[in-house]
Design an enzyme around this catalytic site. Structure first.
Site, PDB file in Angstrom:
ATOM      1  N   SER A 248      29.507   4.154 -12.039  1.00  0.00           N
ATOM      2  CA  SER A 248      28.177   3.567 -12.199  1.00  0.00           C
ATOM      3  C   SER A 248      27.134   4.679 -12.232  1.00  0.00           C
ATOM      4  CB  SER A 248      27.873   2.613 -11.046  1.00  0.00           C
ATOM      5  OG  SER A 248      26.493   2.300 -11.068  1.00  0.00           O
TER       6      SER A 248
ATOM      7  N   HIS B   1      29.751   2.485 -16.311  1.00  0.00           N
ATOM      8  CA  HIS B   1      29.111   1.258 -15.839  1.00  0.00           C
ATOM      9  C   HIS B   1      27.603   1.481 -15.819  1.00  0.00           C
ATOM     10  CE1 HIS B   1      29.108  -2.576 -13.602  1.00  0.00           C
ATOM     11  NE2 HIS B   1      28.150  -2.047 -12.848  1.00  0.00           N
TER      12      HIS B   1
ATOM     13  N   ASP C 292      24.017  -0.142 -15.022  1.00  0.00           N
ATOM     14  CA  ASP C 292      23.346  -1.192 -14.252  1.00  0.00           C
ATOM     15  C   ASP C 292      21.909  -1.382 -14.701  1.00  0.00           C
ATOM     16  OD1 ASP C 292      25.280  -2.043 -12.219  1.00  0.00           O
ATOM     17  OD2 ASP C 292      25.180   0.030 -11.528  1.00  0.00           O
TER      18      ASP C 292
ATOM     19  N   MET D 233      18.522  -3.494 -14.225  1.00  0.00           N
ATOM     20  CA  MET D 233      17.871  -4.380 -13.246  1.00  0.00           C
ATOM     21  C   MET D 233      16.425  -4.611 -13.653  1.00  0.00           C
ATOM     22  SD  MET D 233      19.118  -2.521  -9.777  1.00  0.00           S
ATOM     23  CE  MET D 233      20.829  -1.994  -9.552  1.00  0.00           C
TER      24      MET D 233
ATOM     25  N   HIS E 234      26.082  -3.907 -17.130  1.00  0.00           N
ATOM     26  CA  HIS E 234      25.954  -4.952 -16.102  1.00  0.00           C
ATOM     27  C   HIS E 234      24.488  -5.380 -16.027  1.00  0.00           C
ATOM     28  CE1 HIS E 234      26.312  -5.838 -11.457  1.00  0.00           C
ATOM     29  NE2 HIS E 234      26.069  -6.929 -12.154  1.00  0.00           N
TER      30      HIS E 234
ATOM     31  N   MET F 150      21.604  -7.219 -14.535  1.00  0.00           N
ATOM     32  CA  MET F 150      21.095  -7.932 -13.359  1.00  0.00           C
ATOM     33  C   MET F 150      19.668  -8.342 -13.699  1.00  0.00           C
ATOM     34  SD  MET F 150      22.777  -5.469 -10.509  1.00  0.00           S
ATOM     35  CE  MET F 150      23.104  -4.192 -11.705  1.00  0.00           C
TER      36      MET F 150
ATOM     37  N   MET G 233      31.155  -9.341  -7.319  1.00  0.00           N
ATOM     38  CA  MET G 233      30.313  -8.363  -6.605  1.00  0.00           C
ATOM     39  C   MET G 233      30.814  -8.226  -5.166  1.00  0.00           C
ATOM     40  SD  MET G 233      28.077  -7.062  -8.674  1.00  0.00           S
ATOM     41  CE  MET G 233      27.286  -6.065  -7.415  1.00  0.00           C
TER      42      MET G 233
ATOM     43  N   GLY H  73      25.187   2.472  -2.898  1.00  0.00           N
ATOM     44  CA  GLY H  73      25.331   3.022  -1.557  1.00  0.00           C
ATOM     45  C   GLY H  73      25.486   2.022  -0.426  1.00  0.00           C
TER      46      GLY H  73
ATOM     47  N   ASP I 177      32.580  -4.290  -7.782  1.00  0.00           N
ATOM     48  CA  ASP I 177      31.403  -3.426  -7.889  1.00  0.00           C
ATOM     49  C   ASP I 177      30.639  -3.469  -6.571  1.00  0.00           C
ATOM     50  OD1 ASP I 177      29.160  -2.034  -8.705  1.00  0.00           O
ATOM     51  OD2 ASP I 177      28.458  -3.573 -10.114  1.00  0.00           O
ATOM     52  N   GLY I 178      30.539  -2.295  -5.939  1.00  0.00           N
ATOM     53  CA  GLY I 178      29.783  -2.187  -4.696  1.00  0.00           C
ATOM     54  C   GLY I 178      30.652  -1.688  -3.557  1.00  0.00           C
TER      55      GLY I 178
ATOM     56  N   GLY J  77      29.816   4.093  -7.827  1.00  0.00           N
ATOM     57  CA  GLY J  77      28.651   4.933  -8.077  1.00  0.00           C
ATOM     58  C   GLY J  77      28.656   6.124  -7.146  1.00  0.00           C
ATOM     59  N   SER J  78      28.173   5.897  -5.927  1.00  0.00           N
ATOM     60  CA  SER J  78      28.042   6.995  -4.953  1.00  0.00           C
ATOM     61  C   SER J  78      29.347   7.767  -4.769  1.00  0.00           C
ATOM     62  CB  SER J  78      27.627   6.448  -3.586  1.00  0.00           C
ATOM     63  OG  SER J  78      26.833   5.317  -3.723  1.00  0.00           O
TER      64      SER J  78
HETATM   65  C1  DX5 Z   1      24.692  -2.614  -7.469  1.00  0.00           C
HETATM   66  C2  DX5 Z   1      25.262  -2.107  -8.751  1.00  0.00           C
HETATM   67  C3  DX5 Z   1      26.404  -1.190  -8.585  1.00  0.00           C
HETATM   68  C4  DX5 Z   1      26.095   0.094  -7.846  1.00  0.00           C
HETATM   69  C5  DX5 Z   1      27.339   0.459  -7.094  1.00  0.00           C
HETATM   70  O1  DX5 Z   1      23.834  -3.649  -7.727  1.00  0.00           O
HETATM   71  O2  DX5 Z   1      25.714  -3.198  -9.532  1.00  0.00           O
HETATM   72  O3  DX5 Z   1      27.044  -0.912  -9.823  1.00  0.00           O
HETATM   73  O4  DX5 Z   1      25.730   1.139  -8.684  1.00  0.00           O
HETATM   74  O5  DX5 Z   1      27.054   1.545  -6.280  1.00  0.00           O
HETATM   75  P1  DX5 Z   1      28.022   2.056  -5.130  1.00  0.00           P
HETATM   76  O6  DX5 Z   1      29.343   2.370  -5.761  1.00  0.00           O
HETATM   77  O7  DX5 Z   1      27.305   3.251  -4.617  1.00  0.00           O
HETATM   78  O8  DX5 Z   1      28.143   0.951  -4.118  1.00  0.00           O
HETATM   79 ZN    ZN Z   2      26.935  -2.820 -11.329  1.00  0.00          ZN
END
Ligand code: DX5
Ligand code: ZN
Length: 215
Positions: A8, A33, A35, A37, A66, A68, A137, A145, A175-176, A197-198
């Site tokens: 991500s 990925h 994101d 928003m 993705h 959102m 999710m 994070g 994811d998450g 992501g992180s």
């Molecule tokens: C959250 C996002 C994720 C996010 C995941 O709303 O949809 O894709 O980047 O981040 P980590 O892997 O750090 O939880």
């Molecule tokens: Zn995502």
């Protein structure tokens, strides 16, 4: 099932986005990925169409977008034109799911549906034969994070069982809060597409981190 890894970019260093993407590609990532928003569907704003369009030039990796956002129906064509390969929208959005699915298909892209932690899998079951991927999710969407919610594992298990009984070739994405440990739990429950992501971007050895998500 073979595990697919989708970093991500929300966790990337945006001042060096092209290099960050190249780093993930080199590390063996299968997808990217992305994101998006809108600050209303989730209490955060990330980035949108111009960023997707511009990074499209930087890589041939599959763009796993993705959304959102409140009104995915209105944006499908534009994200498809900007370079999305797959578009995932939320079942909790204001758009009619069947209509969004049709629009993504008409654009020739892979279709994903996402459910927030509070949404039961039963809400998504009638759509499974029309989509390529269900995103379960494993945190409340909006921020990177956060910690993995282990209580989402029974949902993953239930969807995998439902799909397997009907011989549906469904991808289940998580994811998450995904890292080496939580990816193993998610895979055991039936997930096969790992978003992180992180864990991937903040790791000095991205290759090792990507490999650790494959179990
Ligand atoms: C959250 C996002 C994720 C996010 C995941 O709303 O949809 O894709 O980047 O981040 P980590 O892997 O750090 O939880
Ligand atoms: Zn995502």
């Amino acid at each position: 099932m073979e595990i697919v890894v989708s970093p991500s970019i929300l966790a990337a260093d945006f001042s060096n986005l092209g290099e960050e993407i190249a780093r993930m590609e080199k590390a063996g990532a299968d997808m990217l990925h992305i994101d998006v928003m809108d600050g209303v569907f989730v209490p955060n704003i990330s980035f949108g169409l111009p960023v997707v369009k511009s990074i499209r030039k930087a890589t041939t990796l599959f763009f796993d977008v993705h959304l959102m956002i409140c009104n995915p129906f209105a944006y499908v064509e534009r994200f498809a034109a900007a370079g999305a390969d797959g578009i995932t929208f939320h079942l909790e959005s204001q758009s009619e799911p069947e209509k969004v699915i049709e629009k993504i298909r008409a654009a020739g892209k892979k279709v994903g549906v996402s459910i927030r932690p509070a949404t039961p899998v039963s809400a998504a079951l009638p759509l499974l034969d029309k989509i390529d991927m269900l995103l379960v999710m494993t945190v409340e969407p909006g921020f990177g994070g956060q910690s993995f919610m282990a209580d989402m594992l029974p949902k993953i298990h239930a969807v995998r069982e439902y799909a397997a009984e009907r011989k549906m070739p469904l991808d289940i994405q998580v994811d998450g809060g995904i890292n080496g440990e939580t990816a193993r739990l998610a895979a055991e429950a039936g997930a096969n597409v790992m978003v992180a992501g992180s864990y991937l971007f903040r790791n000095s050895d991205a290759g090792k981190a990507v490999a650790s998500l494959r179990g």
